[in-house]
Scaffold this motif. Structure first.
Motif, PDB file in Angstrom:
ATOM      1  N   ARG A  71     -46.211 -17.730 -48.806  1.00  0.00           N
ATOM      2  CA  ARG A  71     -45.235 -16.791 -48.266  1.00  0.00           C
ATOM      3  C   ARG A  71     -43.853 -17.161 -48.824  1.00  0.00           C
ATOM      4  O   ARG A  71     -43.493 -18.337 -48.892  1.00  0.00           O
ATOM      5  CB  ARG A  71     -45.194 -16.851 -46.732  1.00  0.00           C
ATOM      6  CG  ARG A  71     -46.537 -16.586 -46.077  1.00  0.00           C
ATOM      7  CD  ARG A  71     -46.977 -15.137 -46.249  1.00  0.00           C
ATOM      8  NE  ARG A  71     -48.224 -14.875 -45.524  1.00  0.00           N
ATOM      9  CZ  ARG A  71     -49.441 -14.980 -46.079  1.00  0.00           C
ATOM     10  NH1 ARG A  71     -49.550 -15.357 -47.353  1.00  0.00           N
ATOM     11  NH2 ARG A  71     -50.518 -14.721 -45.370  1.00  0.00           N
ATOM     12  N   LEU A  72     -43.064 -16.150 -49.187  1.00  0.00           N
ATOM     13  CA  LEU A  72     -41.755 -16.413 -49.752  1.00  0.00           C
ATOM     14  C   LEU A  72     -40.832 -17.082 -48.755  1.00  0.00           C
ATOM     15  O   LEU A  72     -40.044 -17.957 -49.112  1.00  0.00           O
ATOM     16  CB  LEU A  72     -41.123 -15.110 -50.260  1.00  0.00           C
ATOM     17  CG  LEU A  72     -41.715 -14.550 -51.558  1.00  0.00           C
ATOM     18  CD1 LEU A  72     -41.051 -13.225 -51.901  1.00  0.00           C
ATOM     19  CD2 LEU A  72     -41.547 -15.545 -52.708  1.00  0.00           C
ATOM     20  N   LYS A  73     -40.913 -16.672 -47.483  1.00  0.00           N
ATOM     21  CA  LYS A  73     -40.028 -17.209 -46.455  1.00  0.00           C
ATOM     22  C   LYS A  73     -40.844 -17.614 -45.232  1.00  0.00           C
ATOM     23  O   LYS A  73     -41.956 -17.116 -45.021  1.00  0.00           O
ATOM     24  CB  LYS A  73     -38.977 -16.173 -46.067  1.00  0.00           C
ATOM     25  CG  LYS A  73     -38.038 -15.799 -47.197  1.00  0.00           C
ATOM     26  CD  LYS A  73     -37.016 -14.763 -46.732  1.00  0.00           C
ATOM     27  CE  LYS A  73     -36.064 -14.396 -47.860  1.00  0.00           C
ATOM     28  NZ  LYS A  73     -35.066 -13.369 -47.429  1.00  0.00           N
ATOM     29  N   PRO A  74     -40.294 -18.522 -44.408  1.00  0.00           N
ATOM     30  CA  PRO A  74     -40.995 -18.897 -43.177  1.00  0.00           C
ATOM     31  C   PRO A  74     -41.200 -17.681 -42.272  1.00  0.00           C
ATOM     32  O   PRO A  74     -40.344 -16.804 -42.175  1.00  0.00           O
ATOM     33  CB  PRO A  74     -40.049 -19.919 -42.528  1.00  0.00           C
ATOM     34  CG  PRO A  74     -39.178 -20.398 -43.641  1.00  0.00           C
ATOM     35  CD  PRO A  74     -39.028 -19.262 -44.580  1.00  0.00           C
ATOM     36  N   LYS A 123     -39.456 -19.973 -55.548  1.00  0.00           N
ATOM     37  CA  LYS A 123     -40.720 -20.539 -55.099  1.00  0.00           C
ATOM     38  C   LYS A 123     -41.051 -20.044 -53.688  1.00  0.00           C
ATOM     39  O   LYS A 123     -40.154 -19.870 -52.865  1.00  0.00           O
ATOM     40  CB  LYS A 123     -40.640 -22.068 -55.080  1.00  0.00           C
ATOM     41  CG  LYS A 123     -40.450 -22.712 -56.440  1.00  0.00           C
ATOM     42  CD  LYS A 123     -41.734 -22.729 -57.229  1.00  0.00           C
ATOM     43  CE  LYS A 123     -41.601 -23.552 -58.496  1.00  0.00           C
ATOM     44  NZ  LYS A 123     -42.848 -23.534 -59.292  1.00  0.00           N
ATOM     45  N   PRO A 124     -42.324 -19.856 -53.383  1.00  0.00           N
ATOM     46  CA  PRO A 124     -42.706 -19.567 -51.987  1.00  0.00           C
ATOM     47  C   PRO A 124     -42.390 -20.782 -51.130  1.00  0.00           C
ATOM     48  O   PRO A 124     -42.698 -21.915 -51.510  1.00  0.00           O
ATOM     49  CB  PRO A 124     -44.212 -19.300 -52.078  1.00  0.00           C
ATOM     50  CG  PRO A 124     -44.652 -19.937 -53.349  1.00  0.00           C
ATOM     51  CD  PRO A 124     -43.490 -19.862 -54.286  1.00  0.00           C
ATOM     52  N   GLN A 125     -41.777 -20.570 -49.985  1.00  0.00           N
ATOM     53  CA  GLN A 125     -41.295 -21.688 -49.179  1.00  0.00           C
ATOM     54  C   GLN A 125     -42.098 -21.899 -47.902  1.00  0.00           C
ATOM     55  O   GLN A 125     -41.715 -22.727 -47.065  1.00  0.00           O
ATOM     56  CB  GLN A 125     -39.814 -21.485 -48.835  1.00  0.00           C
ATOM     57  CG  GLN A 125     -38.946 -21.399 -50.089  1.00  0.00           C
ATOM     58  CD  GLN A 125     -37.477 -21.498 -49.785  1.00  0.00           C
ATOM     59  OE1 GLN A 125     -37.011 -22.519 -49.270  1.00  0.00           O
ATOM     60  NE2 GLN A 125     -36.737 -20.455 -50.100  1.00  0.00           N
ATOM     61  N   ALA A 126     -43.188 -21.167 -47.775  1.00  0.00           N
ATOM     62  CA  ALA A 126     -44.004 -21.329 -46.569  1.00  0.00           C
ATOM     63  C   ALA A 126     -45.473 -21.136 -46.928  1.00  0.00           C
ATOM     64  O   ALA A 126     -45.810 -20.484 -47.918  1.00  0.00           O
ATOM     65  CB  ALA A 126     -43.577 -20.343 -45.499  1.00  0.00           C
ATOM     66  N   LEU A 127     -46.311 -21.721 -46.112  1.00  0.00           N
ATOM     67  CA  LEU A 127     -47.756 -21.646 -46.321  1.00  0.00           C
ATOM     68  C   LEU A 127     -48.410 -21.219 -45.020  1.00  0.00           C
ATOM     69  O   LEU A 127     -48.167 -21.825 -43.960  1.00  0.00           O
ATOM     70  CB  LEU A 127     -48.288 -23.018 -46.764  1.00  0.00           C
ATOM     71  CG  LEU A 127     -49.766 -23.102 -47.133  1.00  0.00           C
ATOM     72  CD1 LEU A 127     -50.060 -22.289 -48.403  1.00  0.00           C
ATOM     73  CD2 LEU A 127     -50.179 -24.566 -47.351  1.00  0.00           C
TER      74      LEU A 127
END
Length: 669
Positions: free
Chosen positions: A353-356, A382-386
């Motif tokens: 995910r791009l953002k939280p 970069k995607p900053q959330a998983l």
């Protein structure tokens, strides 16, 4: 056999009367042959032809003490190394009686050039009374050497022995099931790279006391992959000289090779010499060579079961090793572990995910590193959330305190080891994901005490650890294994160090002062301590970059020249910079006395030509201000820092630096 006559390729000029003409012609053929070779084929075969500057440097390292020379070049290419050897021999006062060359090459394009190079070599030797014969063997060197070293009922070749060998071997990897791997195994070597195989086989074909000069990647000096090669090679060969390059790009810049390469000279003997000559330069064409005699036992510790080759280019490097020897703890003894981040982003693409957002946890990349800590979220593509799913759950760790470090850095970067503290208190999440391009320190999968984490990060970020790591790491990665192989202070020392760190992570200068005082017990660090010297040189380089000097000028030689012209010792504040009238010799004496950088004799002209002249052109210094009528080629010629530049540099450590720098640059533009 003698080489039959045939037509040579046409290049400008008709005379073969000088050695330099020979090298120029061969180097022209090298560039022509390089254009003909397929880029993919060259990369696959590890095929990088030797520039004339490197070839001359290598040929000049031989002693050539015997009257009849038999020379091996395994993987001769177009014969650049052979031409350089001929030029070197023809220029020496004690010329050999005869020279016989055995050149191996299997590439049909290169063989035609090689034969023409050998004809020019024959002409040059004949001109100076050296008997020259040669043989081009158009067969695989590994196969042929294995047949000679391990003859059987079906192959009984005559074993060739050589007084000298010169190599730029192919750098390609070899498969575990390949014929080359099997052949090398048959002669006693287990290796995964052709260059180690070529070097080992060539060493076995040398006569007693024979000399070998080889340029290879530095990677064989340490690490698991080349342990077997180091052990068996050092059993029969004694290292005599190692030459290292300050830049990774310059040695093979025409081929865009970024391997860190070194040149070694070794002799075939069991007895080890007392010392080894360590030399270094920014590139092969740089005449300014740093020279240092190192005890053999410092290069290769006889008690080291891994037989690591520790190349220490100067006395400062020796002090770095001596200081690091005070730290004896392994990570295991500290109760710590370091692992590579578990999240490989392309394998969990659908969960990125791009953002939280709800149902996600932070995903941390090196891009989040900032001033000793983590800036999350940050401005990045970069995607900053998983997303937390059944697939990703096993890739996450508890949100606790860790130390993170980058896995990839190059020699040219300001720091090789970059470590930050992951402070769990700053993120509201139960778990976190660390991406695969970073390493993380933990305690059996759980986090660290925050004070311990801060102390560990300070230690890893110190100039001392950085200098030590650069000495022995020849590749671009900082793997978990590299970090496990480091030695560390005790837990008590790390806690003491961490207790000095608050919410704001210390600057580099503060880090180094903490390490010196808390770990090295130096209440008043010595003038020439390794960290002080390294930091001052780094500051000088930073200034030269800010002044707009091109990349070619941003090297240690230029940094030291500037410091000498300012008469600025390692511990002195920039505001105490002076403007002495100094010639080239006092400048070089200052480099050795204050910064422990001893350069080889007869290199003064390089400092004048490749640094001082550029400083003059930029208006940074002036020449002969005490006597403007003095000729610039006078032995009394003196240089001085320009007055406005001196005033600017004195403000480097002040809050006015940026403002003064802008004003200075505007004035000079």
């Amino acid at each position: 056999m003698r080489l039959p006559h045939f037509q040579t390729l046409a290049l400008p000029g008709n005379s073969y009367s000088t050695a330099s003409n020979l090298l120029d012609r061969v180097d022209g053929w090298r560039q022509e042959a390089t254009r003909k070779l397929q880029q993919s084929q060259r990369g696959e075969k590890g095929q990088f032809l030797t520039p004339s500057s490197i070839a001359s440097l290598m040929a000049g390292m031989f002693e050539f003490n015997c009257p009849d020379i038999s020379l091996l070049d395994a993987g001769a290419g177009i014969g650049s190394l052979l031409a350089a050897v001929v030029c070197e021999l023809c220029q020496r006062p004690n010329k050999p009686r005869s020279l016989h060359v055995t050149a191996y090459e299997i590439d049909l394009i290169l063989i035609e050039y090689l034969k023409q190079t050998l004809e020019l070599c024959s002409i040059e030797c004949q001109r100076l009374g050296i008997s020259f014969t040669c043989e081009v063997r158009e067969i695989d060197f590994i196969q042929d050497s294995a047949d000679m070293l391990q003859p059987n009922l079906f192959t009984q070749p005559v074993k060739r022995e050589f007084t000298h060998a010169i190599l730029n071997p192919p750098y390609a990897k070899i498969d575990a099931k390949s014929q080359a791997r099997t052949l090398l195994r048959s002669i006693g070597l287990e290796t995964s790279n052709l260059y180690a195989g070529f070097t080992f086989a060539a060493a076995h074909l040398l006569k007693p006391n024979g000399e070998l000069v080889s340029i290879t990647p530095r990677s064989f000096c340490n690490g698991l992959y080349f342990r077997d090669f180091r052990k068996v090679f050092l059993q029969i060969m004694a290292l005599r000289q190692v030459h290292i390059f300050e830049s990774r790009q310059l040695p093979f810049r025409d081929d865009a090779v970024l391997q860190e390469t070194i040149i070694v000279r070794a002799t075939k003997q069991i007895e080890q010499p007392d010392t080894v000559l360590i030399t270094s330069s920014s590139s092969a064409g740089d005449d300014l060579v740093l020279s240092h005699q190192l005890p053999y036992t410092a290069l290769i510790n006889p008690q080291d079961s891994e037989q690591f080759i520790r190349i220490l280019p100067d006395s400062v490097s020796q002090k770095v090793v001596e200081q690091m020897a005070q730290f004896t703890c392994t990570l295991e003894e500290l109760g710590l572990t370091v692992s590579t981040g578990k999240v490989v982003d392309f394998r969990v693409r659908s969960d990125l995910r791009l953002k939280p957002e709800n149902g996600t946890v932070p995903l941390i990349y090196p891009a989040h590193f900032s001033a000793g800590g983590v800036e999350y979220p940050t401005a990045t593509r970069k995607p900053q959330a998983l997303a937390v799913t059944e697939k990703t759950a096993a890739l996450l760790v508890p949100n606790e305190h860790y130390v993170l470090s980058k896995r990839f850095s190059s020699k040219e970067e300001k720091k090789r080891i970059v470590a930050v503290v992951w402070d769990a208190n700053k993120i509201n999440s139960s778990r976190v994901g660390f991406e695969n391009h970073l390493n993380y320190f933990h305690q059996q999968g759980r986090g660290l005490d925050l004070t311990l984490a801060r102390g560990l990060a300070v230690y890893l970020n110190s100039s001392l650890v950085d200098a030590f790591f650069r000495l022995f790491n020849g590749h671009t990665q900082v793997n978990a294994t590299d970090l496990r192989n480091l030695k560390y202070p005790t837990v008590e020392q790390l806690l003491l160090l961490g207790a000095q760190v608050g919410e704001i992570f210390p600057t580099q200068r503060e880090i180094d002062r903490l390490v010196e005082r808390q770990l090295l017990n130096a209440t008043n660090p010595l003038e020439n301590s390794p960290m002080t010297i390294k930091n001052r040189i780094d500051e000088s380089l930073e200034i030269l970059a800010a002044l707009g000097f091109p990349k070619g000028q941003l090297n240690e030689r230029s940094a030291l020249t500037l410091l000498a012209l300012l008469d600025l010792k390692p511990k002195e504040a920039w505001e105490s910079a002076k403007s002495p009238l100094w010639g080239i010799t006092p400048i070089m004496e200052f480099m050795e006395e204050e910064y422990s950088k001893k350069y080889a004799p007869n290199t003064r002209e390089t400092v004048r030509r490749q640094t001082v002249h550029q400083f003059l052109d930029a208006g940074l210094i002036v020449v002969n201000p005490d006597s403007p009528e003095r000729p610039v080629n006078s032995p009394k010629t003196a240089y001085q820092i320009e007055e406005s530049a001196l005033e600017l540099l004195r403000t480097y450590e002040s809050s006015d630096w940026d403002k003064n720098l802008r004003a200075y640059l505007v004035h000079f533009k």
